[in-house]
Design an enzyme around this catalytic site. Sequence first.
Site, short mmCIF file in Angstrom:
data_model
loop_
_atom_site.label_atom_id
_atom_site.label_comp_id
_atom_site.label_asym_id
_atom_site.label_seq_id
_atom_site.Cartn_x
_atom_site.Cartn_y
_atom_site.Cartn_z
N HIS A 175 0.75 -1.18 -0.02
CA HIS A 175 0.05 -0.01 -0.08
C HIS A 175 0.95 1.20 -0.01
O HIS A 175 1.97 1.21 0.60
CB HIS A 175 -1.03 0.05 1.21
CG HIS A 175 -1.80 -1.01 1.27
ND1 HIS A 175 -2.99 -0.95 0.41
CD2 HIS A 175 -2.00 -2.44 1.97
CE1 HIS A 175 -3.79 -2.22 0.81
NE2 HIS A 175 -3.04 -2.93 1.59
N CYS A 191 -5.42 -26.33 -11.54
CA CYS A 191 -5.79 -27.74 -11.10
C CYS A 191 -5.60 -27.97 -9.56
O CYS A 191 -5.89 -28.83 -8.94
CB CYS A 191 -5.06 -28.68 -11.84
SG CYS A 191 -3.55 -29.30 -11.06
N ILE A 216 -0.28 -5.92 14.26
CA ILE A 216 0.52 -5.60 13.01
C ILE A 216 -0.63 -6.25 11.89
O ILE A 216 -0.65 -7.29 11.29
CB ILE A 216 1.67 -6.14 12.68
CG1 ILE A 216 2.70 -5.79 13.95
CG2 ILE A 216 2.36 -5.49 11.53
CD1 ILE A 216 3.10 -4.18 14.13
#
Lengths: 122, 588, 416
Positions: free
Chosen positions: B134, B539, B433
Amino acid sequence: MAKNVYTCVVCPVSCTIEVIPNADGGFTTEGNQCKRGEKYAISEHTDPVRMVTTTVKIRNAILPRLPVISEGEVPKGKLKECLNDLYQISVEAPVRCGDIIVKNICGTGVNILAARTMKEKN
Amino acid sequence: MVKEIQKIMEDFHVKDANMTADERNIVTLSGVCDSWQTLIDVGHAVAKVDGVKNVVSDMEVEGLTIPKKNYEPYIKKGKEIGVIDRADVVIIGAGVSGCGIARELSRYNLKIIVVEMGDDVAYAASKANNGDIHAGHAAKSGTLKAKLNVEGNRMYTQWSEELGFRLERCGSLQMVTEDRLVPSVEKTYETALKNGVDGARMVTQEEAIQIEPRVEAELKRMGKELKAALWLPSMGVVEPYEVVVALAENAAKNGVQFLFDCTVGDVLHEDGQVKGVVTEKGIIEADFVINCAGVYADEMSWMAGDRSYTIHPRKGTIAIIDKTCPPLFSVLGGITTHEPTMKKNVESKGGGMCFTPEHNILLGPSATEVPDKEDVDTTPEDLAYAMSRNSNEQIGIGNIIRIFAGTRPADFKEDFIIEMSPITHGFMNVGAIQSPGLASAPAVAKMAIGILLDDMEKNGKRPEEKPDYDPIQPPKLDFRHMTHEEQDALIKKDPRYGKIICRCEQITEGEILDAVHSLVVPTSIDAIKRRTRAGMGRCQGGFCQPRVLELLARELGEDWVNITLKGRGSNVLICPNRENAEEGGSRS
Amino acid sequence: MKEIKVDVAVIGGGPAGLAAALEAERRGAKKVMILERDMELGGILQQCIHDGFGLHRFNARMSGAQYAQKFIDQLQDTGIEVKLETIVLDLTAKREIYACNSTDGMMHIQCGAVILAMGCRERTASQVLIYGARPAGVMTAGTAQRYINMEGYLPGRQAVILGSGDIGLIMARRMTLEGIQVKGVYEVMPSPGGLTRNIVQCLDDYGIPLHLSTTVTRIKGNKRVESVTVCKVDENRKPIPGTEEEIPCDLLVLAVGLIPENELSRGADIEMDPRTKGPVVDNNFMTSCPGIFACGNVSVVFDLVDYVSQSGEIAAAGAMRYIKGELPQCPEYREVIPGDGINFVVPQRLLKDCAEEDVTFFMRVKKPQKKVYLQCISEGNIIKKERHNSVAPPEMLASKVYVNGKGSPEFRIVEV
């Protein structure tokens, strides 16, 4: 009372067939749409048979298990016994598809064959 | 303060409500709430009261048993074994915070041991997130989160260069086509400015198209014009476990020891000084213990005699989309035409639509408060939320290849806690956190180490830097992204790279063997998956799981039945086929 | 990088690829190469140890491995080159293949024609939206089959099977024989997905219950499966609240459908059919990319291996026509129309001027029906009419039609 209603597996129509004992010791069927259904249901009722397919231990091969198949059908009631016998055997690579792995398994008169060729480990 | 808190508890109809506050203004709440959500709401409301440092919840919920971890068996086992080692620093937890701190600290002449309850690094929150680095535009201004997010984002470039993991600084372009949506973009821009986000600016439609040319065609298709667009060039994406594995391997290279399947049952302390930890593998004595235990951090802190916050797990569910549906744009963000259809958790920024460095689209995460820290179940509601973030009409439920969930460690303050315990010296909390913990990780590590070194220096024990510290971790071989010529040369050099184990992701035997023989040994199928991507494709290991299992068994010298999917108790196979009639269990 | 030139390259050495390679050689291809990713030929047949294969083709009750062996043995006397443990990384529209293995390194193979025979893969738990935990003990039927039949290990002791297609039924019996207690087979649809023969011989013989209109909605157990929640569904396959039941088990086997594996096809920009999830093919099983053919389960998921082999042979015949220049470089097509009661038809189209030949069409019906005619209509005329006592979606219909004229043939089901 023994089971006497069978689902026919001869064709996709899947008739539900009832097997009814005759006075003469034979059987008639109800619910089947064709002759093959009658034959199947009576056979399932009197003498059901199945193929045997499983794996057996194989040594020194590229894989640890060898698929096997019966040469023909065995009586359904003997299926478990056949499998138990097969779990106890072990074969050695190489094996060719069609090799007889067990002769006349459990006295059924049917042989068990290797279902594939398997090479030895290199 | 007290009155205000009592009023809150009254307003929420908490039965038998009671509160205490210590000299730090850590408020402990007790009483019975009518639902888990009420408990969460009370905690949040109290945490917002002026002067409250943090909230510890002893509250209960009517008709609900809040699951509690029983540490007794671990303590018993550890004490039976006795002292097994002594370290300068023990780090609890091998997530991105723990491994980041371990790696940064490994430049000093210290004996460091990382203890981890899982079988591998990145076992919990650090693996179950969307990998966004971010920019720092979403964190509340003035928080530690906001500061460390912006700083951490900046530091990722160096981490990526040194540690050889992929960082795609793709940037984020948040575009809206409706006037009524403009204020929310402007608000984000304001926050970005306040937080000091690098390069954040509002851009025109023309600039947006310059940044991502495909925007033009998309707007044309929609028959719309941009009303506002925010460009956040510092936004990036990583594969989170790549980061953690690289950190751990580099830490190990520089002498850090890792102990897996090693749950901490107690923290030893005496006269306000930490003494070590009791783990299920024995007691480790230590001068410093750094608590990076994720959702269990509050319990570790309590063990250390410092009960100063409560972690309430917030579950996030993410859907991974098949690569056959590639992202629309090469930037994150996208064009928003309407308000989100499903409301998000007000305390969490939740997730939207993003993509991985491999360009799988990710939808989510959701943000659901759950009482159980181990609850990583996916639910129809959470998936519906994740799918509601989808802005690409081409993508539906049928394109999902996997749905997964993880819990984020949130406290009631909704901010990071990084401090030396004022109660038990030597015990350091790196707690709560949660998102944007991944993006903040380098700054979290820097701050934690700063506190630690200052403390050591105060006591005249500042460690020396090691002359042989090697910060470099070579990038992992990446067969699938090589040219055919490079692939040919690699196979000629080492034929093991010519054998593909995972067909979907084109992962070679060579890459898997490299992982198995690395410094931080992966022992489970999921651990191999996180390191190599084998089994991550469409898969989902259907074809390659038996092959990976075979390789693991062979290389680790283990029997097939001992190989697990994800650590202890998750064995893939139960026993060999029966070899005689008597064995084989339940057949009658 | 190795430069190789072949007449026909076959990608995949399972039943489709084996049949295609043999047929290509029979029809005069000088250099045929099979590229197989596994360590041996035969594909998924090698783990299918049960009987029921080859009823049409060999009029015998063979196991999958036996069926494969028949083809593998035939290879001995041919010049067909087989590359094992070889993975194709890229396929281009110009019929170039990039493939690698440990001994050859990277190979650049230029092909006269390419036959795609990669088969299919299984749908997974996430794809059918089973919620809850993600522990060990959840696997597809194919993976379970591989562990049990080839590697010789049991992946659980008490199993629940989701999906009553033939693979699910076969595994119910297989696991029971190996001593795994099968608690039940659950099927989201109101009718079983597999053949009646398998219901009778795999479930009824062993007293394994089949629960229709029921699905698995949730998995419990963080490390290993502890239980699954099953739930009745309504006619729209939506779970009905209040009908949940928790079934203790340590293994959930998923037999929830197969998807053609077409990643390579997509790389070559081959046009796909959203219904079959395979390439759109013509009467030669040629894809939209001239010279690239598709057969077996990569073109459409077949029910019988006999049809898979047959499609391989059709594709190989087409490939040889292509190499000999008998097919147009820029083909024009007429569509094959799935009419009333028909879900899809393969091939999806015919060459415009392919008049006067027998074409075998493979199709699936939309719903089970008794006593019907399958009709093929072209230019307003019924050109084929077959009576079927019973049709059902799981059973593919194969109909050989003598195609002439220029019309678009339409298949439909009409009641007798």
